[in-house]
Design an enzyme around this catalytic site. Structure first.
Site: not given
Length: 225
Positions: A43, A45
């Site tokens: 992930d 971000m």
């Protein structure tokens, strides 16, 4: 590093590195591969598209030598097309971008495909699958978020189950070889629900990295035989 055609009916488990011990990431990646993970979910971000900041291409490239797993990179960043090449060169095998994060979605997907990577679109819980209508044929997978992205350990949003089912029906109607990936609040209780709805790839963070025995944690997410 691809999922073979004859494995499309298999439930695949993608542990999310977001929930790993960041003080020993290489060890965690090695351990999760040995435990039987099918791919590693990363992930990314940016603190803009989502209210959190994680890591970038340098971390991914530093981990790449430690694993033969598919590196499934989920870009939760604004205007992801600016960085697709960087993540591809860092070692990403699959790259998903958010429909909500760019106004040039087709262009970004084609850029991923031009780099010979698997291309996916991620949808936030509130986003309709209708946004996929004119580009579904260009995708390898769709990532349905069952929490609002930005943080791990959130509660599963049950209303997303119908969305998964609707997407499955659409894919079958068009007879497309597209995989459905689900991310958010996945554990031994919610896994059967998303599988029944049509999910083929389960992303799980806390439910795996939060346990001492990674093998048992991964097996607990798979359907009983």
């Amino acid at each position: 590093m691809t999922i073979q055609q004859n494995n499309r009916n298999k439930i695949l488990i993608a542990p999310s590195l977001l929930s790993a011990d960041f003080s020993r990431l290489a060890e965690e990646v090695i351990a999760i591969e040995k435990a039987g993970a099918d791919m590693l979910h990363l992930d990314v971000m940016d603190g803009v598209f989502v209210p959190n900041i994680t890591f970038g291409p340098l971390i991914i490239s530093s981990l790449r030598p430690y694993s033969k797993l598919i590196f499934d990179v989920h870009l939760m960043i604004e205007s992801p097309e600016r960085y697709i090449k960087d993540f591809a060169e860092a070692g990403a095998d699959w790259i998903s971008i958010h429909a909500e994060a760019t106004i040039h979605l087709h262009r970004a997907i084609w850029k991923i495909k031009e780099l010979d990577k698997k291309a996916g679109i991620a949808l936030n819980p509130h986003t309709s699958i209708n946004v996929l209508k004119y580009l579904l044929e260009d995708l390898d997978y769709v990532l349905i978020m069952t929490v609002n992205p930005g943080f791990g350990g959130q509660n599963f949003i049950k209303s997303c189950l119908k969305k998964i089912k609707d997407l499955k029906d659409l894919i079958e109607e068009k007879n497309l070889p597209i995989l459905i990936q689900v991310d958010g609040g996945i554990n031994s209780k919610t896994a059967p629900l998303v599988i029944e709805a049509g999910a083929q790839i389960l992303v799980a963070g806390t439910a795996i990295f939060g346990e001492k025995d990674y093998v048992k944690a991964i097996e607990a997410l798979k359907p009983s035989t």
